[in-house]
Design an enzyme around this catalytic site. Structure first.
Site, PDB file in Angstrom:
ATOM      1  N   ASP A   1      -7.481  87.230  -1.752  1.00  0.00           N
ATOM      2  CA  ASP A   1      -8.495  86.685  -0.838  1.00  0.00           C
ATOM      3  C   ASP A   1      -9.125  85.403  -1.358  1.00  0.00           C
ATOM      4  O   ASP A   1      -9.559  84.564  -0.565  1.00  0.00           O
ATOM      5  CB  ASP A   1      -9.596  87.729  -0.602  1.00  0.00           C
ATOM      6  CG  ASP A   1      -9.061  88.963   0.103  1.00  0.00           C
ATOM      7  OD1 ASP A   1      -8.219  88.807   1.001  1.00  0.00           O
ATOM      8  OD2 ASP A   1      -9.475  90.082  -0.249  1.00  0.00           O
TER       9      ASP A   1
ATOM     10  N   GLU B   1     -10.833  85.903   5.525  1.00  0.00           N
ATOM     11  CA  GLU B   1     -12.169  86.218   5.011  1.00  0.00           C
ATOM     12  C   GLU B   1     -13.269  85.466   5.745  1.00  0.00           C
ATOM     13  O   GLU B   1     -14.450  85.676   5.466  1.00  0.00           O
ATOM     14  CB  GLU B   1     -12.240  85.878   3.509  1.00  0.00           C
ATOM     15  CG  GLU B   1     -11.393  86.773   2.627  1.00  0.00           C
ATOM     16  CD  GLU B   1     -11.824  88.225   2.711  1.00  0.00           C
ATOM     17  OE1 GLU B   1     -13.027  88.498   2.544  1.00  0.00           O
ATOM     18  OE2 GLU B   1     -10.968  89.092   2.949  1.00  0.00           O
TER      19      GLU B   1
ATOM     20  N   ASP C   1      -9.197  82.667   1.658  1.00  0.00           N
ATOM     21  CA  ASP C   1      -8.253  83.043   2.708  1.00  0.00           C
ATOM     22  C   ASP C   1      -8.959  83.010   4.058  1.00  0.00           C
ATOM     23  O   ASP C   1     -10.096  83.457   4.192  1.00  0.00           O
ATOM     24  CB  ASP C   1      -7.703  84.434   2.429  1.00  0.00           C
ATOM     25  CG  ASP C   1      -6.605  84.829   3.408  1.00  0.00           C
ATOM     26  OD1 ASP C   1      -5.984  83.921   3.999  1.00  0.00           O
ATOM     27  OD2 ASP C   1      -6.383  86.040   3.594  1.00  0.00           O
TER      28      ASP C   1
END
Length: 620
Positions: free
Chosen positions: A373, A340, A337
């Site tokens: 994530d 991140e 993601d």
């Protein structure tokens, strides 16, 4: 006082003609063709025409036009191809600055116009008797919209119409189901755009909705025909059948049955679903069969219409090689993601995670994930196309593993503001069966948080034991990168010799599979990410569940048990009205069982829910 000079009146200076008439003519043809197909590249061609009109010097070839605005590699290549064809027809010494005698002159356009203007001629007496559609000026009748044959709109209308004619039809189709049925009826792809364009055949669906031929409802979207759409689709279907009979009569003299059937390719399976019996009577079975299903259709022709839509869609996905990724035709890629890697706090740690993944040789891709994530996709390997900078994008299927990364301080903040429960709820509903919580302990940082360490440890344990998530504890960002690296290599080995099949959550739901065996029936990344949108439209049942979860002590399992008995607030309030006294209302929900252990909800929580929904005025 001297007299003022007289105003000089004269004719307007003529606009010089374009010194590159051939290029202007070809661009005009490309623009008009794009406009007929409804492509937005039409505006790009018009801008290129405006730039070419302003350029006063002759061009020797299309490559020289790159210095002009709105002339990119794609337009220059198209013009060069046409120029080579022109040289082959008229000789290599032919002038490109003078139009051939047989070619109509190119019209010079003004910058503010997107189409050539024509002078309105006064209607003659002979034309006065014509209808409004030909010479009525403002009263001109609007032409009915009819999609071009073998276009995206044409295929969608026919596929929905044939589906509605089937016995036991539900009257609507989901997106993936509709794309699967309509693809054989269309020359363009419903998922992959043409070279030089970002639009697919599915783009025409918005036009059908705008023209009130198609209706889009619910979430996930359901597509059905309106009355106008049904009438138009019926006409298209009769025209299609008439064309098949015509081709059958014309081809009956010289062609063999196999040759005529081979001309249709993969369209046979879709065309024979709803009309197998009728096709036998009309003796056009050879045009509506595929080679693989010839024996099956001859033996049991009457069984086709009774097949349920869901099972038929699964059969199509199983049989069609386009819906399957075979071993060696795909690669496993870690998706990260973008949150991140950029933005927010701890930017240094986020950059360190990316560097660690690169140092470990992990093949990863940064993109927007609506839930989680990290996750892994199986991406189809595509060969590069000559003349194209990048290889076309292949299909992507999401593996059943998704990771939510939590630093201990982030975990504390998400528990306080309520994000923690919501994220777990969305991870459970995302369609992936093996969610993972990656918790970074961060050492001594846990002692300076708003919540005591025991509360955080209890939340982590509940996530694993009660919610059924796999929890992986690491010390820092390096160990997180190491875990993602090991998982990527493990999944590469696990799926090395497996064929992957596309499934749809809309058609099949979340099936329970053997947890020891990795799932080879996967959803596409586009469907996964679209279904995980945070602020998408929700049903009353979903909003009611989220409302109940705001009550202290009422977890997701307890909310699910309540809405199983009372799906909406109205049904709950109706049940309260049926109770004879106050005590019975307070204990209405106490005997509802929840979770794997089937424990009772309890009188305290039941009383709290009753007070929330039935107390008039503020709660005390």
């Amino acid at each position: 006082m001297p007299a003022p000079e007289p105003v000089r009146l004269g004719r307007k200076r003529p606009v010089p003609s374009c010194p590159n008439p051939l290029f202007l003519l070809w661009l005009t043809e490309l623009r008009d063709e794009a406009k007929e197909k409804g492509l937005k590249i039409y505006y790009t061609y018009q801008k290129a025409i405006n730039s070419l009109n302003k350029y006063p010097l002759p061009l020797k070839n299309a490559r020289e036009a790159k210095i002009l605005q709105n002339f990119g590699d794609g337009i220059c290549k198209l013009l060069d191809d046409r120029l080579q064809k022109y040289y082959r027809q008229h000789g290599s010494n032919a002038s490109i600055h003078i139009l051939p005698e047989t070619t109509p002159p190119a019209v010079r356009f003004d910058d503010n116009n997107l189409a050539p203007t024509k002078k309105k001629s006064a209607p003659s007496k002979g034309d006065s008797g014509r209808g409004e559609g030909e010479g009525g000026g403002k009263k001109k009748k609007k032409r009915e919209y009819v999609p071009q044959k073998r276009s995206g709109g044409y295929a969608v209308l026919l596929a929905l119409y044939r589906h509605c004619q089937m016995e036991g039809s539900k009257g609507y189709m989901f997106k993936l189901e509709l794309q699967t049925e309509a693809q054989p009826l269309c020359d363009k792809s419903f998922t992959v755009p043409d070279l030089g364009s970002k639009y697919t055949a599915w783009s025409s669906v918005s036009t059908l909705i705008q023209k009130n031929l198609l209706l889009k409802t619910h979430n996930p979207a359901r597509y059905s025909l309106t009355e106008e759409g049904m009438a138009l689709a019926e006409r298209l279907e009769s025209a299609e059948r008439g064309g098949e009979k015509e081709r059958d009569r014309e081809g009956g003299g010289g062609e063999t049955r196999d040759e005529r059937r081979g001309g249709r390719g993969g369209d046979g399976e879709k065309a024979s679903y709803g009309d197998t019996e009728r096709a036998e009577e009309e003796e056009v079975l050879d045009l509506t069969q595929s080679d693989e299903e010839e024996t099956e259709d001859v033996l049991i022709p009457a069984e086709k219409p009774s097949v349920a839509p869901e099972s038929r869609a699964q059969d199509v996905q199983t049989k069609a090689p386009a819906q399957c990724l075979f071993p060696g035709s795909y690669e496993i890629i870690l998706c990260v993601d973008f949150i991140e890697t950029t933005g927010g706090g701890n930017i240094q740690c986020k950059q360190e995670l990316v560097k660690e993944l690169q140092r470990n040789g992990v093949n990863f891709d940064v993109r927007k994930l609506n839930v989680g994530d990290f996750l892994w996709v199986a991406r189809e390997k595509m060969d590069p196309v000559p003349g194209q900078l990048r290889a076309p994008c292949g299909r992507e299927l999401v593996l059943d593993y998704i990771v939510e990364r939590k630093r201990i301080d982030d975990l504390c903040g998400s528990i306080i503001d309520g994000r923690f429960r919501e994220q777990k709820f969305r991870l459970k509903r995302c369609g992936l069966r093996r969610p993972v919580y990656l918790v970074e302990e961060c050492g001594a940082a846990a002692s300076h948080l708003s919540l005591p360490e025991s509360t955080l440890q209890q939340a982590i344990v509940n996530t694993q034991v009660v919610d059924g998530f796999f929890v992986k504890r690491v010390q820092d960002v390096r160990e997180s990168a190491a875990y993602l690296t090991v998982m990527t290599r493990y999944l590469n080995k696990l799926y090395k010799n497996r064929s992957l099949v596309t499934r749809s959550r809309e058609l099949e739901g979340d099936r329970s599979e053997d947890q020891d065996d990795p799932s080879c029936s996967l959803i596409s990344f586009a469907e996964f990410n679209h279904g995980a949108v945070k602020n998408k439209c929700q049903t009353v049942r979903e909003v009611f569940a989220r409302q109940l979860m705001q009550i202290s002590g009422l977890s997701g399992d307890k909310a699910a048990a309540i809405i199983q008995e009372y799906p909406t607030p109205h049904s709950l309030l109706t049940a309260y009205d049926r109770c004879s006294n106050e005590l019975e209302r307070e204990k209405l929900l106490s005997s509802i069982r929840y979770g794997k252990l089937k424990r009772n909800l309890g009188p305290a929580l039941s009383r709290t829910v009753y007070q929330l929904y039935c107390t008039k005025g503020p709660l005390t």
